[in-house]
Scaffold this motif. Structure first.
Motif, PDB file in Angstrom:
ATOM      1  N   PRO A  92      21.468 -51.096   7.385  1.00  0.00           N
ATOM      2  CA  PRO A  92      20.796 -51.132   6.078  1.00  0.00           C
ATOM      3  C   PRO A  92      19.282 -51.025   6.221  1.00  0.00           C
ATOM      4  O   PRO A  92      18.728 -51.200   7.315  1.00  0.00           O
ATOM      5  N   VAL A 107      16.660 -53.059   8.730  1.00  0.00           N
ATOM      6  CA  VAL A 107      17.463 -53.702   9.777  1.00  0.00           C
ATOM      7  C   VAL A 107      17.573 -52.815  11.007  1.00  0.00           C
ATOM      8  O   VAL A 107      17.794 -51.607  10.902  1.00  0.00           O
ATOM      9  N   SER A 122      15.093 -58.062  11.226  1.00  0.00           N
ATOM     10  CA  SER A 122      14.638 -57.673   9.895  1.00  0.00           C
ATOM     11  C   SER A 122      13.158 -57.320   9.992  1.00  0.00           C
ATOM     12  O   SER A 122      12.349 -58.124  10.467  1.00  0.00           O
ATOM     13  N   LYS A 145      23.757 -57.953   7.167  1.00  0.00           N
ATOM     14  CA  LYS A 145      23.627 -58.306   5.755  1.00  0.00           C
ATOM     15  C   LYS A 145      22.548 -59.360   5.554  1.00  0.00           C
ATOM     16  O   LYS A 145      21.738 -59.279   4.617  1.00  0.00           O
ATOM     17  N   HIS A 151      19.178 -57.759   6.068  1.00  0.00           N
ATOM     18  CA  HIS A 151      18.832 -56.899   4.933  1.00  0.00           C
ATOM     19  C   HIS A 151      18.376 -57.735   3.741  1.00  0.00           C
ATOM     20  O   HIS A 151      17.414 -57.366   3.046  1.00  0.00           O
ATOM     21  N   TYR A 167      14.888 -58.736   4.202  1.00  0.00           N
ATOM     22  CA  TYR A 167      14.027 -57.576   3.935  1.00  0.00           C
ATOM     23  C   TYR A 167      13.814 -57.406   2.431  1.00  0.00           C
ATOM     24  O   TYR A 167      12.688 -57.172   1.975  1.00  0.00           O
ATOM     25  N   GLU A 189      23.892 -54.559  -0.773  1.00  0.00           N
ATOM     26  CA  GLU A 189      23.013 -53.695   0.004  1.00  0.00           C
ATOM     27  C   GLU A 189      22.328 -52.695  -0.922  1.00  0.00           C
ATOM     28  O   GLU A 189      22.989 -52.011  -1.715  1.00  0.00           O
TER      29      GLU A 189
END
Length: 220
Positions: free
Chosen positions: A128, A131, A150, A169, A172, A175, A216
């Motif tokens: 993602p 990441v 991240s 996950k 992300h 982030y 996401e």
């Protein structure tokens, strides 16, 4: 692109002045000035109607220019009323995944905002946004406990490390939290520009939705 002829097979250059100026420098004839309005117009047409350009940048496939803007003078008149110096013409800041360049869908935004909404899909790989994966050292037997990093670029373009996580996950989501923070800062910075604020508000709300629902985010 020549004056008086169709540009990329579709645009009409109706400029009543020369769009560039040449001078002899060190014995060679060189272009020393290009009309900034024509440069922006020609670049827009190139993105939409040059097969070679779209082969290199496939995200522009399917993009078109509104019929009013196929005439250079119409685009120039619109651009003269905009804040465009040191900015880039953008078609999907206001409307996500918009494919048409037109007076109602486009605006000029600073390069930093253009970079802010880049997804870097091909360069990012399978993970993602924000990441990356830390591969174990050759001397290590097991993988890292928290192998997912991240990362985000701040407003100055510098990479900022946001921590290590056990799943992509989680990395992300961290982030997105930082991305939302930057978006809110931009909203304060551009408070005097309604169209920029409109686009940033759309982006802010989308990021917030993905944070709230633990989803996401793949595009802005």
């Amino acid at each position: 692109m020549k004056e008086g002829k169709l540009v990329y097979g579709i645009g009409i250059n109706d400029a009543d002045y020369r769009i560039y100026r040449r001078e002899i420098i060190n014995g060679k004839l060189k272009i020393v000035w290009k009309c900034p309005y024509y440069t922006k117009w020609g670049g827009m047409l190139r993105r939409c109607y040059s097969k070679e350009y779209q082969e290199k940048y496939p995200t522009y496939k399917g993009c078109i220019v509104h019929e009013d803007w196929l005439l250079f003078s119409n685009f120039k008149e619109w651009m003269e009323a905009q804040t465009w110096q040191n900015r880039q013409l953008d078609k999907d800041f206001l409307i996500e995944e918009n494919k048409m360049y037109s007076p109602s869908t486009c605006l000029f935004i600073p390069q930093e905002l253009n970079k802010f909404i880049l997804t870097r899909g091909r360069a990012r790989g399978v993970y993602p946004m924000g990441v990356s994966y830390r591969k174990k050292d050759k001397r290590m037997v097991n993988e890292y406990n928290n192998p997912y990093m991240s990362m985000i670029r701040n407003q100055r373009g510098k990479q900022v490390h946001l921590g290590l996580y056990s799943t992509p996950k989680e990395a992300h989501q961290r982030y997105l939290e930082e991305k939302l923070k930057y978006c809110k800062e931009y909203l304060k910075e551009f408070i005097g520009e309604p169209l920029v604020v409109k686009g940033l508000t759309r982006i802010r709300d989308k990021i917030q939705y993905h944070i709230d629902n633990n989803l996401e985010l793949t595009s802005f």
